[in-house]
Design an enzyme around this catalytic site. Structure first.
Site, PDB file in Angstrom:
ATOM      1  CD  GLU A  61      -5.634   5.448   0.058  1.00 60.78           C
ATOM      2  OE1 GLU A  61      -5.744   4.309   0.559  1.00 60.78           O
ATOM      3  OE2 GLU A  61      -4.727   6.248   0.379  1.00 60.78           O
TER       4      GLU A  61
ATOM      5  CG  HIS B 252       0.448   6.385  -0.590  1.00 57.38           C
ATOM      6  ND1 HIS B 252      -0.524   7.202  -1.121  1.00 57.38           N
ATOM      7  CD2 HIS B 252      -0.166   5.659   0.391  1.00 57.38           C
ATOM      8  CE1 HIS B 252      -1.671   6.984  -0.492  1.00 57.38           C
ATOM      9  NE2 HIS B 252      -1.486   6.060   0.422  1.00 57.38           N
TER      10      HIS B 252
ATOM     11  CG  HIS C  81      -1.830   1.141   1.346  1.00 55.18           C
ATOM     12  ND1 HIS C  81      -3.150   1.109   0.967  1.00 55.18           N
ATOM     13  CD2 HIS C  81      -1.629   2.404   1.807  1.00 55.18           C
ATOM     14  CE1 HIS C  81      -3.716   2.276   1.180  1.00 55.18           C
ATOM     15  NE2 HIS C  81      -2.804   3.086   1.703  1.00 55.18           N
ATOM     16  CD  GLU C  82       1.568   3.627   3.623  1.00 59.55           C
ATOM     17  OE1 GLU C  82       1.802   4.692   3.002  1.00 59.55           O
ATOM     18  OE2 GLU C  82       0.520   3.454   4.267  1.00 59.55           O
TER      19      GLU C  82
END
Length: 494
Positions: A289, A263, A259-260
């Site tokens: 996101e 980003h 997830h990170e």
């Protein structure tokens, strides 16, 4: 001064401001990762001082003079976009007194440390006084910004420029019934087997680094550290992420990392020509996101990628109770009852966001007092999920956002999921061999498509325009809902 000279002077000044902003961001990263516990009060003063300097630069009279003297028609697309961002920031920042900006920075720094302790102790009462201070300051800021408009929209604009709460409410209203129906259908079916055993935390971190690199995260310009709440920080050539581990749940570490990385990849892949300018970062939190969620879910939790990950897990941890790739795919995507937003499956995640969206709108509007927040949270959670909250750390204290003053941030998570659904549909049409490559651990075609069609543009386009240019159609919740119903219908035999 000519337009050309004014523009060059403005951009030189802006690059210094952006550089100082990155330094301030590094102080926040340090606070969340390695800062000594006893340094909180001093760090608050340091953050307040940095915010005072940044605020003064952003509202400096010469910025207004440069903006007034530049003929936008003489600039190219990039120049006009730079000006749009600088003018937006200048006009907003001049409405917020320097006293208020410094007070917010100081109070938020202290509030985050209070939240960590309150969360650990499960003590809402210990957090409420500082939450009340943060809320009062944010409401004061919203009043300065909003003019005749809604207070919440003024705060939302910081994270998703141009978005309106009423529009998001309509989108969420279209999502909710089908998500609730899908959740109920899935939970009525037998639950897939989960992983079992003890998963060495050092091995989890090593595997998470391998997975991060598989998704294109450049560790020569980044690093992975540990934090209570995983996050990404920085832009350009210094983009850092954090993750966390649980000895009984390796997916927490692995998918927090993916997830990170979504980003971080957005920030690392912005056109280098935009570095240390307003175009040098992601254009909005919804767009941001979309990258973290498409990396984590449509790519990272796909049947194709989990087949590759299953082999890596067996190599690292041996037998962990899952017999084959199909069972592993079901385990990675298991829908189960739970409390924590960041651990929620794809079906239930947006229901967590809708809860927070409604509560924080009520807080900002003054319709909900901080002292009544826990009860309101617990009532809404039980109504939405069908069972009561067991502890405050699994309820109102679980998220860092309100201690950090990030009112208006939460809805961008669901907006990002909607954007990700649109991007996934467009990407798979354009790159038909995505799954074949993912099954070999090769994210290259997918990541390249996202880099070319979204990430490299940074802040060049407005958020909705960016998604529409990438997908060829305006953003809609329909692709996300179609994807979820097809995926979980297949897994659960619906």
């Amino acid at each position: 001064m000519s337009t050309s000279n004014s523009y060059q002077a403005l951009m030189a000044y802006q690059r210094e401001t952006e550089a100082l902003s990155q330094v301030a961001g590094r102080l926040s990263w340090d606070q969340e990762t390695v800062m000594p516990r006893g340094s909180a009060e001093q760090r608050g003063d340091e953050m307040a001082a940095m915010e005072h300097v940044l605020h003064a630069r952003r509202v400096a009279p010469e910025v207004g003079d440069w903006l007034a003297s530049i003929d936008e028609a003489s600039l190219d697309e990039v120049g006009r976009a730079q000006l749009r961002h600088i003018r937006h920031s200048f006009e907003r920042t001049t409405k917020v007194p320097a006293r208020l900006a410094s007070a917010l920075a100081r109070t938020i720094s202290r509030a985050q440390m209070v939240w960590i302790d309150a969360r650990k102790a499960g003590d809402v009462s210990a957090f409420l006084p500082v939450l009340t201070e943060v809320l009062a300051l944010r409401r004061e800021e919203a009043q300065a910004l909003a003019g005749d408009g809604p207070l919440y929209d003024a705060l939302l604009d910081d994270y998703e420029p141009g978005a309106k709460a009423a529009e998001l409410e309509a989108m969420f209203g279209a999502l909710r019934p089908r998500l609730v129906a899908l959740r109920e259908a899935v939970l009525a079916r037998p639950e897939p087997q989960g992983v079992s055993g003890h998963f060495d935390e050092a091995l989890q971190v090593r595997l998470s680094r391998e997975v991060a690199q598989a998704f294109g995260y450049d560790l020569s310009r980044g690093r992975i550290d540990m934090a209570v709440h995983p996050f990404s920080s920085g832009s350009g050539d210094d983009v850092r992420i954090t993750t966390r581990t649980d000895p009984s749940d390796p997916f927490n570490c692995l998918y927090s990392t993916i997830h990170e990385v979504g980003h971080a990849s957005y920030e690392q892949n912005v056109d280098p020509a935009y570095r240390l300018t307003p175009l040098g970062s992601g254009v909005s939190m919804g767009a941001h996101e979309s990258q973290s969620r498409i990396y984590e879910n449509q790519l990272g939790r796909s049947r194709a990628f989990t087949s590759w990950l299953f082999a890596r897990m067996r190599d690292r941890f041996g037998d962990f109770g899952i017999a084959d790739e199909d069972a592993f795919y079901a385990a990675v995507n298991r829908v189960k009852k739970g409390y924590i937003r960041t651990e929620a499956d794809e079906i239930q995640y947006n229901l967590h966001i809708m809860l927070r969206f409604d509560l924080e709108r009520a807080l900002i509007a003054g319709d909900l007092a901080p002292g009544d927040l826990e009860a309101a949270w617990n009532d809404r959670f039980e109504a939405d999920f069908g069972y009561p909250v067991d502890t405050p750390s699994n309820g109102v204290l679980q998220d860092v956002h309100w201690s950090a003053g990030l009112f208006g941030y939460f809805p961008t998570y669901s907006l990002g999921n909607v954007y990700a659904g649109c991007l996934n549909e467009a990407m798979r049409k354009a790159v038909p061999d995505v799954d074949d490559r993912l099954s070999r651990g090769d994210t290259g075609p997918a990541v390249s498509w996202l880099r070319e069609n979204l990430q490299r543009h940074g802040g060049l386009y407005r958020p909705r325009e960016l998604i529409e240019r990438a997908c060829g159609t305006p953003p809609s919740e329909a692709p996300l809902l179609g994807y979820l119903e097809a995926k979980f219908g297949d897994i659960y035999g619906l």
